[in-house]
Design a protein around this motif. Structure first.
Motif, short mmCIF file in Angstrom:
data_model
loop_
_atom_site.label_atom_id
_atom_site.label_comp_id
_atom_site.label_asym_id
_atom_site.label_seq_id
_atom_site.Cartn_x
_atom_site.Cartn_y
_atom_site.Cartn_z
N VAL A 205 0.81 -1.21 0.00
CA VAL A 205 0.00 0.00 0.00
C VAL A 205 0.85 1.27 0.00
CG1 VAL A 205 -0.23 0.14 2.52
CG2 VAL A 205 -2.01 1.11 1.05
N PHE A 206 2.02 1.23 0.65
CA PHE A 206 2.85 2.43 0.71
C PHE A 206 3.49 2.75 -0.64
CE2 PHE A 206 3.89 3.15 5.47
CZ PHE A 206 2.53 3.24 5.73
N TYR A 207 3.43 1.81 -1.56
CA TYR A 207 4.01 2.04 -2.87
C TYR A 207 2.99 2.56 -3.89
CZ TYR A 207 7.92 -0.76 -1.11
OH TYR A 207 8.97 -1.22 -0.38
N ILE A 208 1.71 2.48 -3.55
CA ILE A 208 0.68 2.85 -4.51
C ILE A 208 0.79 4.32 -4.90
CG2 ILE A 208 -1.81 3.13 -4.80
CD1 ILE A 208 -2.19 0.57 -3.22
N THR A 209 1.18 5.17 -3.96
CA THR A 209 1.28 6.60 -4.27
C THR A 209 2.32 6.87 -5.35
OG1 THR A 209 2.89 6.90 -2.47
CG2 THR A 209 0.56 7.32 -1.96
N ALA A 210 3.22 5.92 -5.59
CA ALA A 210 4.23 6.11 -6.64
C ALA A 210 3.59 6.23 -8.02
CB ALA A 210 5.23 4.96 -6.62
N ALA A 211 2.38 5.72 -8.15
CA ALA A 211 1.70 5.79 -9.44
C ALA A 211 1.09 7.17 -9.68
CB ALA A 211 0.61 4.73 -9.51
N PHE A 212 1.00 7.98 -8.62
CA PHE A 212 0.29 9.26 -8.74
C PHE A 212 1.17 10.48 -8.47
CE2 PHE A 212 -2.62 5.95 -7.22
CZ PHE A 212 -3.53 5.92 -8.26
N LYS A 216 7.27 9.73 -8.55
CA LYS A 216 7.05 8.32 -8.25
C LYS A 216 7.51 7.95 -6.84
CE LYS A 216 7.36 7.10 -13.15
NZ LYS A 216 8.00 6.26 -14.18
N GLN A 217 7.11 8.75 -5.88
CA GLN A 217 7.48 8.52 -4.49
C GLN A 217 6.39 7.76 -3.75
OE1 GLN A 217 8.30 12.88 -4.13
NE2 GLN A 217 9.92 12.20 -2.74
N GLY A 218 6.79 6.76 -2.99
CA GLY A 218 5.87 6.09 -2.10
C GLY A 218 5.67 6.93 -0.85
N ASP A 221 8.85 7.42 0.92
CA ASP A 221 9.73 8.36 0.23
C ASP A 221 9.32 9.80 0.52
OD1 ASP A 221 11.33 6.42 -1.16
OD2 ASP A 221 9.63 6.08 -2.48
N LEU A 222 8.02 10.06 0.50
CA LEU A 222 7.52 11.41 0.74
C LEU A 222 7.87 11.87 2.16
CD1 LEU A 222 4.02 11.09 -0.96
CD2 LEU A 222 5.91 12.53 -1.76
N LEU A 223 7.69 10.99 3.13
CA LEU A 223 7.94 11.37 4.52
C LEU A 223 9.43 11.49 4.83
CD1 LEU A 223 5.19 9.27 6.36
CD2 LEU A 223 5.16 11.70 5.80
#
Length: 253
Positions: A205-212, A216-218, A221-223
């Protein structure tokens, strides 16, 4: 002092002042090429920045080589951010690697006995059997989480900037300036990833944000302010800074 050099519409550097002076003396750089260093408001010819390094009057400097000798890269080069499937492939490889020590440690800590007990009791009292099994394997789970955490922190903060799985698929982890992670930043990044292990959410689930996200950060990565880039640690592509303090967002020499 570090100096940036403009050549053929690209920005190179930064380089030490002594290097630039030497290049002016031997003809590698030309006085009319542009330069900039921190504190300047605009680019100026190198000959104006270092007038004492201009060729002597009447002297004919050697012809500069056709290609710039600089080992630096232009900041205008955009790195390639690793997408979900590359990262998923790296995760699978790392998971398979970790399964070897995980299996050995689990068996040494009594996983086999716990499973035998579970199977022998589950027909009589399923709830009690599962509860007893969960209690028995809890210490094993904690040990494996610590080992996995140390594995990722060690490799991602190493000179390779990548776990064996990431190396295998050709990606690496950097901070937002493209530099190697400190141990503290790598630990913070993977501490966020551990949160997922204690939730009922799907494993990736923490990798899904990489698609948006743009880069491409999970979530981790963002935090932790990190990127996952394609290429090895010796890749020559620089990461664009979040905010460029040098004059002119776009350089045209």
């Amino acid at each position: 002092m570090q100096v940036w050099i403009g050549r053929n519409g690209e920005r190179f550097g930064p380089y030490e002042e002594s290097e630039v002076r030497q290049w002016l003396r031997d003809g590698t750089c030309r006085p009319e090429e542009l330069g900039w260093y921190e504190g300047m408001t605009d680019w100026r010819p190198l000959g104006d920045l270092f007038p004492d390094e201009r060729p002597a009057p009447g002297a004919v400097p050697p012809t500069p080589p056709p290609a710039p000798p600089f080992m630096g890269v232009t900041e205008s080069a955009e790195p390639e951010y690793a997408g979900f499937w590359l990262r998923f492939g790296a995760w699978v490889i790392d998971y398979l690697i970790l399964m070897v020590p995980f299996t050995a440690i689990s068996l040494a800590m009594g996983l086999g006995a716990a499973m035998t007990t579970l199977l022998s009791r589950i027909e009589n009292d399923q709830t009690a059997a599962i509860s007893a099994y969960a209690t028995a394997v809890q210490p094993i789970t904690y040990v494996l989480l610590v080992i996995g955490f140390a594995y990722y922190v060690f490799f991602e903060s190493s000179k390779w900037q990548a776990t064996p799985g990431k190396l295998a698929v050709g990606i690496r982890v950097t901070d937002v300036e493209g530099r190697r992670l400190t141990v503290a930043r790598a630990a913070g990044r993977n501490a966020v990833r551990l949160v997922n292990a204690f939730t009922v959410l799907i494993p990736m689930v923490f990798y899904i944000t990489a698609a948006f996200t743009q880069r491409k950060q999970g979530v981790h990565d963002l935090l932790a302010s990190t990127y996952v880039l394609t290429g090895r640690a010796d890749s020559t592509v620089a990461v664009p800074a979040a905010a460029d303090t040098r004059p002119g967002g776009r350089f045209d020499a």
